[in-house]
Design an enzyme around this catalytic site. Structure first.
Site, PDB file in Angstrom:
ATOM      1  N   GLU A  55       0.862  -1.186   0.000  1.00  0.00           N
ATOM      2  CA  GLU A  55       0.000   0.000   0.000  1.00  0.00           C
ATOM      3  C   GLU A  55       0.906   1.247   0.000  1.00  0.00           C
ATOM      4  O   GLU A  55       1.893   1.283   0.732  1.00  0.00           O
ATOM      5  CB  GLU A  55      -0.899   0.026   1.233  1.00  0.00           C
ATOM      6  CG  GLU A  55      -1.934   1.127   1.150  1.00  0.00           C
ATOM      7  CD  GLU A  55      -2.846   1.211   2.382  1.00  0.00           C
ATOM      8  OE1 GLU A  55      -4.007   1.534   2.222  1.00  0.00           O
ATOM      9  OE2 GLU A  55      -2.358   0.948   3.489  1.00  0.00           O
ATOM     10  N   HIS A 112     -10.423  -3.982   9.105  1.00  0.00           N
ATOM     11  CA  HIS A 112     -10.188  -3.834   7.664  1.00  0.00           C
ATOM     12  C   HIS A 112     -10.422  -5.125   6.882  1.00  0.00           C
ATOM     13  O   HIS A 112     -10.609  -5.072   5.665  1.00  0.00           O
ATOM     14  CB  HIS A 112      -8.738  -3.422   7.413  1.00  0.00           C
ATOM     15  CG  HIS A 112      -8.477  -1.953   7.470  1.00  0.00           C
ATOM     16  ND1 HIS A 112      -9.234  -1.024   6.787  1.00  0.00           N
ATOM     17  CD2 HIS A 112      -7.493  -1.253   8.088  1.00  0.00           C
ATOM     18  CE1 HIS A 112      -8.724   0.186   7.002  1.00  0.00           C
ATOM     19  NE2 HIS A 112      -7.683   0.078   7.791  1.00  0.00           N
ATOM     20  N   HIS A 167      -7.983  -2.465  14.741  1.00  0.00           N
ATOM     21  CA  HIS A 167      -8.109  -1.618  13.549  1.00  0.00           C
ATOM     22  C   HIS A 167      -7.815  -2.434  12.289  1.00  0.00           C
ATOM     23  O   HIS A 167      -8.600  -2.429  11.327  1.00  0.00           O
ATOM     24  CB  HIS A 167      -7.129  -0.445  13.663  1.00  0.00           C
ATOM     25  CG  HIS A 167      -7.097   0.472  12.482  1.00  0.00           C
ATOM     26  ND1 HIS A 167      -7.666   1.722  12.491  1.00  0.00           N
ATOM     27  CD2 HIS A 167      -6.563   0.330  11.243  1.00  0.00           C
ATOM     28  CE1 HIS A 167      -7.490   2.302  11.320  1.00  0.00           C
ATOM     29  NE2 HIS A 167      -6.811   1.470  10.542  1.00  0.00           N
ATOM     30  N   GLU A 168      -6.690  -3.143  12.298  1.00  0.00           N
ATOM     31  CA  GLU A 168      -6.305  -3.894  11.101  1.00  0.00           C
ATOM     32  C   GLU A 168      -7.285  -5.028  10.814  1.00  0.00           C
ATOM     33  O   GLU A 168      -7.578  -5.332   9.654  1.00  0.00           O
ATOM     34  CB  GLU A 168      -4.881  -4.449  11.253  1.00  0.00           C
ATOM     35  CG  GLU A 168      -3.815  -3.397  11.510  1.00  0.00           C
ATOM     36  CD  GLU A 168      -3.825  -2.249  10.522  1.00  0.00           C
ATOM     37  OE1 GLU A 168      -4.147  -2.472   9.331  1.00  0.00           O
ATOM     38  OE2 GLU A 168      -3.530  -1.107  10.927  1.00  0.00           O
TER      39      GLU A 168
END
Length: 851
Positions: free
Chosen positions: A121, A293, A289-290
């Site tokens: 990314e 996703h 958080h990850e």
């Protein structure tokens, strides 16, 4: 200037066979990629970056191609359209840029080792293999990895390994996914495994430089997070496993590669026996958080990078929703208030800030979108507003339908609002577009005008700002029945104030709970009423009051000198969020005093009076059964007491250092940084700095290393500062991923600022060569802007950075940060005399009564 087009318009991949051979010894990658897809034009474009392309075949026949460096392009002349199979053979260098495929370096028992990982990314998959490297170009992938393998090494990727033949590791076919989420890694790793209730395998992987117990915390949080999301999203986790991998060299905090999430070591592995509660909370929220996703970003992906907020804002909100459910005793939303909300309000008040949704094409500008305070923090705050409006039942129903409609595909913000609107019967898009498409936020002025309680909204600026008539639909969250749910007009009247006050029986307040993205300016009548009853407010509402006052002072709508006498009201709070904001304000006061002056001595005396009873109450060591608030507050007040140069505190902390000198890592992690800081500042010697630098090089405990960095960079000795700066470009001491923290530490040290500023100006090209092109690069400029405060430094900043204004990816940051420093310089000039007078008066009159 090159024109950037979407390559997906020329060729739409369906399936990749990716073969990559990595030679760590020669630092060379060789590969062959076969792509089946649909050619929409006779001449197509495929992404590559720094690849040496040997041949391009289309349907097994050589075809002409050219490489266009400016657009990262292989332009291929097919001479036809329709179904096509491309085969591209190439080689590429293995770089140390922490992008694409790269090595991470570490030591075990004095032996230097490396593992290979990836970071694709935003658009670095093209450095590893030729591809249409755009979020919308989803396809399936068969990955085959070969490398100079040694016995006992582990090989990981997004999907399970299915076989090894002739040293080649073959992985199962992926689901449809974007190129930036592909990942693999290999090296000498240890792991711990578990399984969710639904059968998903969970693993945590790290180098053997770590103790096995350091993997336990992450394994538990990862397992429970996946289980929580499966239930909350009402959508199964789509892959067989979820691996979490700690990389010794990693530029960002973490990356949500589907099925193989990568992390900076500091945000995954930790010592369960000696890590501060604050650090545990941070690691837990990063993992959550990850893993949020894996659905929101991976299963459904933004169509283009202009909707990056769709990924990041949502994951940023969900990390708190998840951890609040998993660890309710942590009250994790308090951390949201002191970190995310505070960062968003500060950054979003500067004129020129980006909106949450930004149009972007240039790859360099895409990386510049990752403004943590806006795309992450502000976006999350806006979604918290949406959640409060909709309620969880409608939110979950809308998300379930959103995932069902767009799974393995792409979506836009409008698609999300449509799904949430259908579930809630609200026009969510109309409400949210005023927040997403406009930069900034409003200040709502509440005042009594001719007896009428009147509200007005206007854009709030810290510093100069151009008023262009922006207007928002504001969820007011008022505590009087007369307050509407949404303020859609510029000005509204709520009725006769005296009658409303009598009927309510309490002071008038807006944004109760501090969930909406605006601040409130009360007139003196309303503010005096609130302050007279401030003890009746809960901690979040006390935090909000202090937060809004400090922002109004930053924006020159009130004076910081008016806040100084109010601080005593909060000094004895046993709430961490209130104490954190209290010392955020006292920290703001430091900019008004010249170091080592009589004014600073007054501020130190004032800070001592604020903190002395808390230090006495909490002591230096944790006690059995103490509250989370006490654990989190102790380091905050200890830092304040040391700034105040309280002699008893300095001596007691020195005794702690002496008692633990032979095993500093075992100092209680929550105050360890202050023990080391105190020693360096007040008892420091060259031998101590050498000792700490040696500890830093040898330790694999990221939290301990952060403490050492903060302490060492605070030395007042110019010779030692020069020695430390000499290590900035020595990766054996300071890894490039950690350089910003070291630079910031010296720059923020009054004795080291000139040397650090000289270094970055003299060695900017080295810095750009080492970490340039990375989404973290611009934050070096942000760091400088957060510290400089004099007209002289402002002039030097402009002289150095203005010639770089046209550098892609740096333009907005340079403009913003110039404005940030200008604003601070002007504020100090206007307020310095009044603020120093207010501090002196507070000290002289002894207005703080702790009895």
């Amino acid at each position: 200037m090159a024109e950037f087009t979407h390559f997906y318009e020329t060729f739409q991949p369906e399936h990749y066979n990716v073969y990559i051979d990595v030679n760590r010894e020669t630092k060379l990658i060789s590969g062959q990629t076969t792509i089946k897809g649909d050619a929409k034009k006779a001449t197509i474009s495929i992404h590559q970056k720094d690849l040496d392309v040997a041949s391009v075949l289309a349907d097994d026949k050589d075809v002409p191609f050219t490489l266009e460096k400016a657009t990262d392009e292989i332009r291929i002349d097919l001479g036809k359209t329709g179904d096509t199979t491309l085969t591209i053979t190439y080689t590429a260098p293995l770089t140390d840029s922490m992008m694409g495929i790269y090595p991470s370096y570490y030591e075990v028992d004095g032996v230097k080792k490396q593992i290979i990982g990836t970071q694709f990314e935003t658009n670095f998959a093209r450095q590893a293999f030729p591809c249409v490297d755009e979020p919308e170009a989803k396809a399936t992938f068969d990955l085959a990895i070969k490398y100079d393998e040694k016995a006992g090494e582990t090989t990981l990727s997004n999907m399970p390994e299915i076989k090894v033949e002739n040293g080649v590791h073959y992985f199962d076919t992926t689901v449809r996914m974007s190129t930036y989420l592909i990942a693999f890694a290999f090296g000498d790793l240890q792991s711990k495994m578990t399984e969710t209730k639904s059968g998903v395998k969970i693993g945590v992987f790290a180098t053997k430089a770590h103790q096995a117990k350091e993997l336990d915390f992450a394994l538990d949080i990862a397992k429970r997070s996946i289980e929580f999301y499966e239930d909350f999203y009402q959508t199964p986790y789509p892959l067989p496993h979820s691996w979490q991998l700690a990389l010794p060299d990693f530029s960002a905090g973490a990356m949500e590669n589907w099925g193989l999430v990568t992390y900076r070591e500091a945000y995954l592995v930790l010592d369960p026996d000696n890590t501060s509660l604050e650090m545990k909370q941070l690691v837990a929220t990063v993992i959550a958080h990850e893993l949020a996703h894996q659905w929101f970003g991976d299963l459904v992906t933004m169509k283009w990078w202009d909707d990056l907020w769709l990924n990041e804002s949502f994951a940023n909100m969900m990390e708190y929703v998840a951890i609040d459910a998993l660890q309710p005793d942590w009250h994790i939303w308090e951390m949201f208030q002191t970190s995310e909300a505070a960062a968003a309000l500060q950054r979003d008040a500067t004129d020129g800030v980006q909106s949450v949704h930004v149009n972007v094409e240039n790859p360099a500008e895409i990386d510049a979108l990752f403004d943590g305070a806006i795309v992450y923090a502000k976006g999350a705050r806006l979604l918290v507003m949406v959640r409060a409006l909709l309620g969880d039942d409608a939110l979950r129903e809308g998300l379930k339908n959103y995932f069902a409609a767009h799974h393995y595909g792409n979506a836009t913000g409008a698609d999300l609002w449509s799904a949430l609107g259908a579930a809630s019967h609200l026009d969510v898009g109309a409400i949210m577009n005023s927040w997403l498409e406009q930069p900034g936020y409003p200040v709502v002025s509440a005042s009594v005008v001719n007896g009428q309680l009147t509200l007005k909204q206007q854009q709030f600026f810290v510093g100069e700002g151009e008023e262009v008539g922006r207007q928002w639909q504001i969820p007011l969250n008022g505590n009087y029945d007369a307050v509407p749910a949404l303020m859609t007009d510029k000005e509204i009247q709520l009725g006769d104030y005296a009658e409303l006050r009598a009927a309510s029986g309490k002071p008038f307040r807006l944004n109760v709970g501090n969930n909406s993205h605006f601040i409130v300016k009360y007139d003196q009548t309303l503010l005096d009423d609130i302050l007279a009853h401030v003890a009746d407010l809960d901690p979040i509402d006390q935090l909000q009051l202090l937060q809004d006052l400090r922002l109004l002072a930053e924006g020159r709508q009130i004076s910081f000198s008016a806040i100084v006498p109010l601080l005593e009201k909060f000094a004895d709070s046993e709430s961490n969020v209130v104490t954190t904001l209290l010392y955020r304000v006292t920290n703001d006061l430091k900019k008004f005093v010249t170091p080592d002056s009589a004014a600073e001595m007054n501020l130190q005396a004032f800070t001592d009076r604020l903190s002395v009873s808390q230090i006495a109450r909490l002591g230096l060591k944790p006690t059995a059964g103490e509250s989370n608030d006490d654990q989190l507050t102790r380091p905050v007040v200890l830092g304040a007491s040391l700034y105040a140069k309280n002699p008893e505190t300095i001596a007691a902390v020195h005794e702690l250092f002496v008692a633990n000198h032979d095993n500093l890592v075992n100092l209680s992690a929550d105050i360890r940084v202050y023990v080391l800081l105190n020693e360096v500042k007040n008892y420091g010697t060259p031998e101590l700095i050498d000792e700490l630098l040696n500890e830093y090089r040898q330790s694999s405990d990221a939290s301990y290393k952060q403490s050492i960095c903060a302490a060492v960079t605070a030395t007042p000795d110019p010779k030692l500062i020069a020695k430390i700066i000499g290590e900035f470009e020595n990766a054996e001491t300071v890894k490039p991923q950690d350089l910003r923290a070291w630079f910031r530490g010296v720059l923020n040290n009054n004795h080291g600022q000139q040397a650090a500023w000289d270094w970055i100006r003299n060695d900017w090209q080295w810095l750009e060569d080492t970490v340039g092109g990375d989404m973290e690069f611009t934050t070096f400029i942000t760091v400088i802007a957060g510290i400089f405060r004099t007209p002289e430094r402002l002039a030097e900043f402009k002289a150095f950075f203005e010639p770089k204004l046209n550098t892609p990816g740096l333009t907005r940051e340079i403009k913003m940060d110039t404005k940030v420093i200008e604003t601070r310089v002007n504020l100090i000039e206007a307020e310095k005399t009044a603020v120093n007078g207010a501090i002196a008066l507070a000290v002289e009159k002894g207005i703080i009564d702790f009895k």
